[in-house]
Design an enzyme around this catalytic site. Structure first.
Site, PDB file in Angstrom:
ATOM      1  NE  ARG A 223      -1.268   2.726   2.592  1.00 34.97           N
ATOM      2  CZ  ARG A 223      -0.839   3.941   2.966  1.00 34.97           C
ATOM      3  NH1 ARG A 223      -0.879   4.950   2.104  1.00 34.97           N
ATOM      4  NH2 ARG A 223      -0.331   4.134   4.176  1.00 34.97           N
ATOM      5  CG  ASP A 224       3.443   4.243   2.924  1.00 41.08           C
ATOM      6  OD1 ASP A 224       3.109   5.226   2.241  1.00 41.08           O
ATOM      7  OD2 ASP A 224       4.324   4.299   3.795  1.00 41.08           O
TER       8      ASP A 224
ATOM      9  CG  HIS B 157       5.784   4.786   8.815  1.00 46.62           C
ATOM     10  ND1 HIS B 157       4.860   3.944   8.245  1.00 46.62           N
ATOM     11  CD2 HIS B 157       6.317   5.488   7.784  1.00 46.62           C
ATOM     12  CE1 HIS B 157       4.838   4.132   6.933  1.00 46.62           C
ATOM     13  NE2 HIS B 157       5.720   5.074   6.634  1.00 46.62           N
TER      14      HIS B 157
ATOM     15  CG  HIS C 283       9.575   7.655   4.703  1.00 42.20           C
ATOM     16  ND1 HIS C 283       9.151   7.552   3.394  1.00 42.20           N
ATOM     17  CD2 HIS C 283       8.499   7.345   5.472  1.00 42.20           C
ATOM     18  CE1 HIS C 283       7.868   7.189   3.375  1.00 42.20           C
ATOM     19  NE2 HIS C 283       7.452   7.058   4.618  1.00 42.20           N
TER      20      HIS C 283
ATOM     21  CB  CYS D 108       5.058  11.073   0.974  1.00 41.68           C
ATOM     22  SG  CYS D 108       3.518  11.940   1.377  1.00 41.68           S
TER      23      CYS D 108
ATOM     24  CG  ASN E 199       7.834   3.278   3.688  1.00 38.36           C
ATOM     25  OD1 ASN E 199       7.309   3.868   4.617  1.00 38.36           O
ATOM     26  ND2 ASN E 199       7.246   3.156   2.495  1.00 38.36           N
TER      27      ASN E 199
END
Length: 360
Positions: free
Chosen positions: A30-31, A266, A268, A299, A308
């Site tokens: 997803r991300d 989370h 990056h 993003c 990520n």
């Protein structure tokens, strides 16, 4: 000499010590894919989920039910996610244990679409996180090789630590996003569905700079927990976070009453600090971390932000520190190489590439 040695160590015994578990949440499907410029076939997304399920990962963010106007990939995201969910419900990916699949639903319309797909599926699976696996049944199995355990499902939603990012990303302020979440939490509670909440740009905002208020993040986390969130994923969306600022943020969260077990981190890796910040999180007692295979991600609302932190890097780091992940690194490295080739991009995982080179 042996007698004197034994006398100095009269209670020397051998124990079997269970290594401490770290929970990795794989967000690649997803991300990790939301920032890709080219349209990704749903078959590729399904295969990515299936391959990841065979690595030992226990939580996979599989899709999102979002409005088509928000991200470059969202034009097909809603339809694709419905197909992915249907596939998982009808044919659970092969796995040795239960897997939890997460689905992003940023508003009530997204939740309605998710529930419609879930309820329309011709399956006996329950949407709650308490689904019963075949091994739990008292009845003797008719098949000597039972199918994979039934998966669990959760939803996730996201807000931001700054109004500037929230307005750019979801066209509402942080306060307005919380109002939008109220019916989502209510419906999720009625359907016994756990809700995970993201706080984006917690360590730096592309529009307001690196000095995001730790207290504001902590207050927001407390509010989300009080609303019913099962876990808060605190996200360094821009990758601006440093070890001192990560430590300060975690102290603010602790001072506000947020427990380590309530949190996931989370990171990056834009500035190469993701693993450093991860170790800071470990030292603070955090044992849940988001990542994406082969470092997928970025993003669309954070110019310059890279992907990520790679899941391969986290697995190698945790295992090298004596922690247990349950993930097969070589299987994961092969998934990273495969998906990178499918997307026509470089594999961003140094651990993955090194592991494959050694294998060859």
């Amino acid at each position: 000499r042996l007698a004197r040695f034994a006398a100095r160590r009269p209670c020397r015994r051998s124990y079997s010590v269970q290594r401490e578990q770290v929970h990795i949440i794989e967000v690649g499907p997803r991300d990790g894919l939301q920032n890709e410029k080219n349209v990704i076939p749903v078959a590729t997304k399904i295969e990515l989920v299936e391959r990841l399920a065979q690595t030992g990962l226990r939580t996979i963010e599989a899709g999102s039910f979002v409005s088509p106007k928000w991200t470059p990939q969202a034009r097909l995201t809603m339809a694709n996610s419905s197909e992915i969910l249907k596939h998982i419900l009808s044919t659970p990916p092969q796995a040795e244990d239960n897997i939890t699949y997460q689905w992003l639903v940023p508003n009530s319309k997204g939740l309605d679409a998710y529930l419609t797909t879930l309820n329309a599926s011709n399956t006996t699976h329950s949407p709650s996180s308490t689904s019963t696996s075949p091994q739990d049944s008292n009845a003797a199995p008719s098949n000597p090789d039972p199918p994979s355990p039934l998966p669990n499902h959760e939803i996730s939603l996201f807000t931001a630590a700054t109004d500037s990012f929230a307005l750019k990303n979801t066209n509402c302020t942080v306060a307005e996003s919380l109002q939008r979440f109220e019916p989502i939490f209510a419906t999720a509670k009625d359907n016994n569905i756990p809700v995970r909440a993201y706080i984006s740009v917690a360590l730096g905002c592309p529009y307001e700079g690196p000095d995001v208020s730790p207290k504001a993040v902590a207050d927001l986390a407390v509010t989300l927990l009080e609303m019913g969130a099962s876990q808060i994923s605190v996200a360094d969306t821009t990758g601006m976070g440093t070890a001192p600022r990560t430590r300060e943020l975690l102290r603010s969260l602790s001072a506000a009453g947020v427990e380590p077990q309530d949190l996931a981190l989370h990171f990056h890796d834009t500035y190469g600090q993701a693993l450093v910040n991860t170790v800071v999180g470990l030292e603070a007692g955090i044992r849940a971390f988001d990542s994406a295979v082969s470092g997928l991600g970025g993003c669309p609302y954070s110019p310059g932000a890279t992907g990520n932190v790679a899941t391969e890097e986290l697995v190698y780091l945790f295992e090298s520190l004596g922690l247990r992940t349950g993930v097969d690194l070589m299987k994961l490295a092969n998934v990273g190489e495969w998906v990178s080739a499918e997307l026509g991009r470089l594999n961003e995982s140094r651990v993955g590439k090194a592991s494959l080179a050694r294998q060859r």
